[in-house]
Design a protein around this motif. Structure first.
Motif, PDB file in Angstrom:
ATOM      1  N   MET A   1       0.047  -4.988  13.240  1.00 20.87           N
ATOM      2  CA  MET A   1      -0.475  -4.527  14.504  1.00 20.87           C
ATOM      3  C   MET A   1       0.489  -3.481  15.069  1.00 20.87           C
ATOM      4  O   MET A   1       1.689  -3.695  15.121  1.00 20.87           O
ATOM      5  CB  MET A   1      -0.606  -5.733  15.456  1.00 20.87           C
ATOM      6  CG  MET A   1      -0.912  -5.345  16.868  1.00 20.87           C
ATOM      7  SD  MET A   1      -1.072  -6.649  18.137  1.00 20.87           S
ATOM      8  CE  MET A   1      -0.720  -8.176  17.391  1.00 20.87           C
ATOM      9  N   ALA A   2      -0.050  -2.347  15.485  1.00 15.52           N
ATOM     10  CA  ALA A   2       0.779  -1.298  16.088  1.00 15.52           C
ATOM     11  C   ALA A   2       1.278  -1.774  17.447  1.00 15.52           C
ATOM     12  O   ALA A   2       0.582  -2.470  18.174  1.00 15.52           O
ATOM     13  CB  ALA A   2      -0.034  -0.023  16.258  1.00 15.52           C
ATOM     14  N   GLN A   3       2.495  -1.399  17.744  1.00  8.93           N
ATOM     15  CA  GLN A   3       3.075  -1.819  19.017  1.00  8.93           C
ATOM     16  C   GLN A   3       3.859  -0.679  19.625  1.00  8.93           C
ATOM     17  O   GLN A   3       4.394   0.164  18.935  1.00  8.93           O
ATOM     18  CB  GLN A   3       3.980  -3.028  18.829  1.00  8.93           C
ATOM     19  CG  GLN A   3       5.272  -2.709  18.092  1.00  8.93           C
ATOM     20  CD  GLN A   3       6.137  -3.927  17.865  1.00  8.93           C
ATOM     21  OE1 GLN A   3       5.632  -4.997  17.593  1.00  8.93           O
ATOM     22  NE2 GLN A   3       7.430  -3.765  17.951  1.00  8.93           N
ATOM     23  N   GLN A   4       3.915  -0.674  20.952  1.00  4.42           N
ATOM     24  CA  GLN A   4       4.793   0.242  21.662  1.00  4.42           C
ATOM     25  C   GLN A   4       6.195  -0.347  21.708  1.00  4.42           C
ATOM     26  O   GLN A   4       7.180   0.337  21.485  1.00  4.42           O
ATOM     27  CB  GLN A   4       4.289   0.448  23.096  1.00  4.42           C
ATOM     28  CG  GLN A   4       2.977   1.154  23.227  1.00  4.42           C
ATOM     29  CD  GLN A   4       2.491   1.119  24.664  1.00  4.42           C
ATOM     30  OE1 GLN A   4       2.381   0.055  25.264  1.00  4.42           O
ATOM     31  NE2 GLN A   4       2.203   2.289  25.212  1.00  4.42           N
ATOM     32  N   MET A   5       6.250  -1.634  22.026  1.00  5.79           N
ATOM     33  CA  MET A   5       7.520  -2.323  22.218  1.00  5.79           C
ATOM     34  C   MET A   5       7.260  -3.819  22.094  1.00  5.79           C
ATOM     35  O   MET A   5       6.178  -4.290  22.415  1.00  5.79           O
ATOM     36  CB  MET A   5       8.057  -1.992  23.620  1.00  5.79           C
ATOM     37  CG  MET A   5       9.469  -2.356  23.913  1.00  5.79           C
ATOM     38  SD  MET A   5      10.702  -1.186  23.332  1.00  5.79           S
ATOM     39  CE  MET A   5      10.520   0.190  24.449  1.00  5.79           C
ATOM     40  N   ALA A   6       8.262  -4.553  21.630  1.00  4.49           N
ATOM     41  CA  ALA A   6       8.178  -6.012  21.605  1.00  4.49           C
ATOM     42  C   ALA A   6       9.403  -6.576  22.312  1.00  4.49           C
ATOM     43  O   ALA A   6      10.533  -6.178  22.028  1.00  4.49           O
ATOM     44  CB  ALA A   6       8.107  -6.537  20.175  1.00  4.49           C
ATOM     45  N   LEU A   7       9.168  -7.483  23.252  1.00  5.96           N
ATOM     46  CA  LEU A   7      10.226  -8.194  23.959  1.00  5.96           C
ATOM     47  C   LEU A   7      10.148  -9.637  23.489  1.00  5.96           C
ATOM     48  O   LEU A   7       9.227 -10.368  23.857  1.00  5.96           O
ATOM     49  CB  LEU A   7      10.008  -8.099  25.477  1.00  5.96           C
ATOM     50  CG  LEU A   7      11.045  -8.807  26.353  1.00  5.96           C
ATOM     51  CD1 LEU A   7      12.419  -8.162  26.201  1.00  5.96           C
ATOM     52  CD2 LEU A   7      10.599  -8.785  27.806  1.00  5.96           C
ATOM     53  N   GLY A   8      11.070 -10.030  22.616  1.00  4.43           N
ATOM     54  CA  GLY A   8      10.945 -11.331  21.967  1.00  4.43           C
ATOM     55  C   GLY A   8       9.659 -11.325  21.153  1.00  4.43           C
ATOM     56  O   GLY A   8       9.398 -10.399  20.402  1.00  4.43           O
ATOM     57  N   SER A   9       8.813 -12.301  21.356  1.00  5.59           N
ATOM     58  CA  SER A   9       7.543 -12.357  20.632  1.00  5.59           C
ATOM     59  C   SER A   9       6.390 -11.716  21.413  1.00  5.59           C
ATOM     60  O   SER A   9       5.268 -11.675  20.929  1.00  5.59           O
ATOM     61  CB  SER A   9       7.187 -13.812  20.305  1.00  5.59           C
ATOM     62  OG  SER A   9       7.043 -14.550  21.507  1.00  5.59           O
ATOM     63  N   PHE A  10       6.674 -11.205  22.612  1.00  3.58           N
ATOM     64  CA  PHE A  10       5.649 -10.574  23.436  1.00  3.58           C
ATOM     65  C   PHE A  10       5.506  -9.115  23.024  1.00  3.58           C
ATOM     66  O   PHE A  10       6.480  -8.355  23.046  1.00  3.58           O
ATOM     67  CB  PHE A  10       6.014 -10.669  24.924  1.00  3.58           C
ATOM     68  CG  PHE A  10       4.913 -10.223  25.833  1.00  3.58           C
ATOM     69  CD1 PHE A  10       4.015 -11.145  26.335  1.00  3.58           C
ATOM     70  CD2 PHE A  10       4.774  -8.894  26.184  1.00  3.58           C
ATOM     71  CE1 PHE A  10       2.987 -10.741  27.183  1.00  3.58           C
ATOM     72  CE2 PHE A  10       3.744  -8.485  27.017  1.00  3.58           C
ATOM     73  CZ  PHE A  10       2.850  -9.412  27.516  1.00  3.58           C
ATOM     74  N   LEU A  14      -1.728  -1.280  22.528  1.00  2.00           N
ATOM     75  CA  LEU A  14      -3.189  -1.344  22.584  1.00  2.00           C
ATOM     76  C   LEU A  14      -3.718  -2.504  21.757  1.00  2.00           C
ATOM     77  O   LEU A  14      -4.668  -3.172  22.143  1.00  2.00           O
ATOM     78  CB  LEU A  14      -3.789  -0.024  22.096  1.00  2.00           C
ATOM     79  CG  LEU A  14      -3.611   1.168  23.029  1.00  2.00           C
ATOM     80  CD1 LEU A  14      -4.103   2.444  22.362  1.00  2.00           C
ATOM     81  CD2 LEU A  14      -4.324   0.948  24.346  1.00  2.00           C
ATOM     82  N   GLY A  15      -3.097  -2.761  20.604  1.00  2.00           N
ATOM     83  CA  GLY A  15      -3.541  -3.842  19.732  1.00  2.00           C
ATOM     84  C   GLY A  15      -3.425  -5.216  20.372  1.00  2.00           C
ATOM     85  O   GLY A  15      -4.208  -6.117  20.089  1.00  2.00           O
ATOM     86  N   SER A  16      -2.437  -5.385  21.263  1.00  2.57           N
ATOM     87  CA  SER A  16      -2.255  -6.674  21.935  1.00  2.57           C
ATOM     88  C   SER A  16      -3.068  -6.749  23.219  1.00  2.57           C
ATOM     89  O   SER A  16      -3.103  -7.786  23.878  1.00  2.57           O
ATOM     90  CB  SER A  16      -0.774  -6.906  22.257  1.00  2.57           C
ATOM     91  OG  SER A  16      -0.341  -5.999  23.259  1.00  2.57           O
ATOM     92  N   GLY A  17      -3.683  -5.621  23.596  1.00  4.44           N
ATOM     93  CA  GLY A  17      -4.455  -5.586  24.834  1.00  4.44           C
ATOM     94  C   GLY A  17      -3.610  -5.462  26.079  1.00  4.44           C
ATOM     95  O   GLY A  17      -4.101  -5.664  27.189  1.00  4.44           O
ATOM     96  N   PHE A  18      -2.327  -5.131  25.922  1.00  4.40           N
ATOM     97  CA  PHE A  18      -1.429  -5.026  27.069  1.00  4.40           C
ATOM     98  C   PHE A  18      -0.432  -3.877  26.860  1.00  4.40           C
ATOM     99  O   PHE A  18       0.753  -4.105  26.660  1.00  4.40           O
ATOM    100  CB  PHE A  18      -0.697  -6.352  27.290  1.00  4.40           C
ATOM    101  CG  PHE A  18      -0.170  -6.537  28.691  1.00  4.40           C
ATOM    102  CD1 PHE A  18      -1.021  -6.848  29.734  1.00  4.40           C
ATOM    103  CD2 PHE A  18       1.172  -6.408  28.957  1.00  4.40           C
ATOM    104  CE1 PHE A  18      -0.538  -7.034  31.026  1.00  4.40           C
ATOM    105  CE2 PHE A  18       1.679  -6.593  30.238  1.00  4.40           C
ATOM    106  CZ  PHE A  18       0.812  -6.906  31.272  1.00  4.40           C
ATOM    107  N   PRO A  19      -0.909  -2.631  26.891  1.00  5.61           N
ATOM    108  CA  PRO A  19       0.004  -1.502  26.730  1.00  5.61           C
ATOM    109  C   PRO A  19       0.699  -1.154  28.053  1.00  5.61           C
ATOM    110  O   PRO A  19       0.197  -1.485  29.127  1.00  5.61           O
ATOM    111  CB  PRO A  19      -0.917  -0.359  26.319  1.00  5.61           C
ATOM    112  CG  PRO A  19      -2.211  -0.683  26.978  1.00  5.61           C
ATOM    113  CD  PRO A  19      -2.300  -2.200  26.974  1.00  5.61           C
TER     114      PRO A  19
END
Length: 127
Positions: A1-10, A14-19
């Protein structure tokens, strides 16, 4: 899953629905001014301060509210989290200082159709 940033497991993205829409980073050079009675203040360096980050964005409906609840649970754990950006660069460990939300267009059941949020992080260096 593409991510902007991960804080721990959060995961933010866009892929997580919380950009996040905005990232603000503050770095201190460690300078302070020492007041002198008979002249201008003297500059003194006390060492580099901790960096701070503010992530902010918008979310919708109950899904956005649930994501903020996840972040609040992480803040309640009172521990630092590793921060990793989307290209794999490790930013170190960060603590959650503040979570702010503004709900707009709230429905009868208390669900918001527009949620503006911000997350304030501060570098954690206790090594």
């Amino acid at each position: 899953m593409a991510q902007q940033m991960a804080l721990g497991s959060f995961v933010f993205g866009l892929g997580s629905g919380f950009p996040y829409e905005r990232l603000e980073r503050k770095t201190s050079g460690g300078w302070v001014s020492l007041d002198i009675i008979s002249s201008k203040p003297k500059s003194h360096n006390t060492g580099q301060g901790l960096e701070s980050l503010r992530l902010s964005g918008k979310a919708q409906w109950a899904a956005g509210m649930a994501k903020l609840d996840e972040l609040r649970a992480m803040a309640d754990a009172r521990q630092p989290y590793a921060l990793v950006d989307g290209v794999g660069r490790v930013w170190g460990r960060w603590r959650i200082n503040d979570i702010t939300e503004s709900q707009q267009r709230v429905l009868d059941d208390g669900t918001t159709s527009l949620l503006e949020w911000s997350l304030d992080l501060e570098e954690f260096v206790n090594a």
